[in-house]
Design an enzyme around this catalytic site. Structure first.
Site: not given
Length: 372
Positions: A198, A200, A292
């Site tokens: 991912d 993040h 985000s």
């Protein structure tokens, strides 16, 4: 007796008919989907039909909403990753299953001017907020490719991308910042600070980033609230994996893709039921504007616990540099009940990207008025 030439011809005819039938089913199913109906509805009139908008909408639906699309993408992604170790145009493959967003690695035309325009707006915004007694603290999220550089393993990274954060830090000199890179790098030296599959930070990365912000705001006056606590779910579940989705591999099991991260999901509770409000609710003294990153890995909760304060999160997925800020500074809540502290989180990679017309309007608004 059946001719040897007739049997293959019959089989070919049956196969062709079956393929045509499957194609018709795919098209009809796509046109009947909710997404297709929403796109087609505005074009179902004579004017749209005559100027070609109806045809364009139908073409878009057939290109993007076929029921078989996810599996076709999965097959393509598996072929690309399995044979060529490639993540496609949006993802670069490192080692040991680590994936990286191409946006972090590639150069952008006009990056220097775009960064300068955004930094200029930040200086104007900070001055305008200070004039109203509102503190601003910036939190630049370093690229995953910077913090977890050791896992790139030859994935190409442009000179512009390597120099971006030092250039940004120099440009932001004099503005109040919470340095996140040292904390995340120190964590990455011991354990991962970002998810492997991912974009993040992971939950531990979110915790150390929140602690760095809390340290940078320690001397600022705002209401602290005791009793904020975080718990973790007893059951392990899959972690976010936006990079697997970009590769088209999100539907496949782990043996056929880079292994997905797992987590015990964290949840933070704030006494008195406050914190994490909406624009039209009473505003706590601290507001989080973010991307985000603020919406992932319980960063919002970790920030509240680290600050010991309720925080209103206005973070927007895909909001980039200005999305959350434009919504907040342009709203009645900011004008009528301003906070005492604004924490503004944004990823370093967005600072050199092209400026959209909507963002240009936001930046120019601060140049012209000085205050919304």
């Amino acid at each position: 007796m059946t001719s040897w030439t007739r049997t293959p011809a019959t089989a070919l005819a049956l196969l062709t008919t079956a393929l045509l039938g499957w194609g018709v089913y795919q098209g009809v199913a796509a046109l009947r989907s909710d997404a297709a109906q929403a796109r087609l509805a505005p074009t179902l009139n004579a004017e749209a039909f005559l100027d070609g908008r109806t045809t364009a909408a139908v073409n878009h639906v057939l290109a993007h909403h076929l029921p078989a699309d996810p599996w076709v993408r999965a097959a393509g992604g598996l072929f690309r990753w399995g044979i060529f170790n490639s993540g496609g145009p949006a993802v670069r493959v490192g080692c040991e299953g680590w994936l990286f967003l191409t946006e972090e690695l590639r150069p952008f035309d006009g990056a220097e001017a775009a960064m300068a325009a955004r930094v200029e707006a930040l200086r104007r915004i900070q001055a305008a907020l200070a004039a109203r007694g509102i503190a601003l603290v910036l939190a630049v999220v370093p690229d995953k490719a910077r913090v977890q550089e050791g896992m790139l393993c030859g994935a190409p990274r442009s000179a512009q991308a390597e120099a971006r954060l030092p250039a940004l830090e120099a440009a932001l000199s004099g503005l109040p910042q919470a340095p996140l890179l040292p904390a995340l790098s120190a964590l990455a030296a011991r354990e991962p600070a970002y998810w492997r599959t991912d974009t993040h930070w992971n939950q531990q990365g979110a915790v150390v980033a929140a602690a760095a912000i809390a340290e940078a705001t320690r001397a600022l006056p705002f209401e602290r609230r005791p009793g904020i606590a975080t718990t973790r779910a007893p059951t392990e579940t899959e972690a976010p994996a936006d990079l697997l989705r970009l590769m088209g591999l999100d539907l496949l099991p782990d043996p056929w893709r880079p292994r997905r991260d797992r987590q015990h999901e964290a949840t933070t509770t704030v006494p008195a039921g406050e914190g994490g409000g909406l624009l039209d609710e009473a505003v706590p003294e601290v507001v989080l504007l973010g991307s985000s990153y603020s919406l992932n890995a319980n960063f919002h909760g970790a920030l509240q616990q680290a600050l010991g304060a309720a925080v209103t999160s206005l973070a927007q997925a895909g909001g980039g540099f200005h999305g959350a800020a434009a919504a907040f500074f342009g709203g009645a809540t900011f004008r009528e009940t301003p906070p005492r502290l604004v924490i503004w989180e944004f990823p370093e990679r967005v600072m050199g990207q092209p400026i959209s017309p909507a963002e240009r309007e936001f930046l120019d608004g601060w140049r012209e008025s000085g205050m919304r």
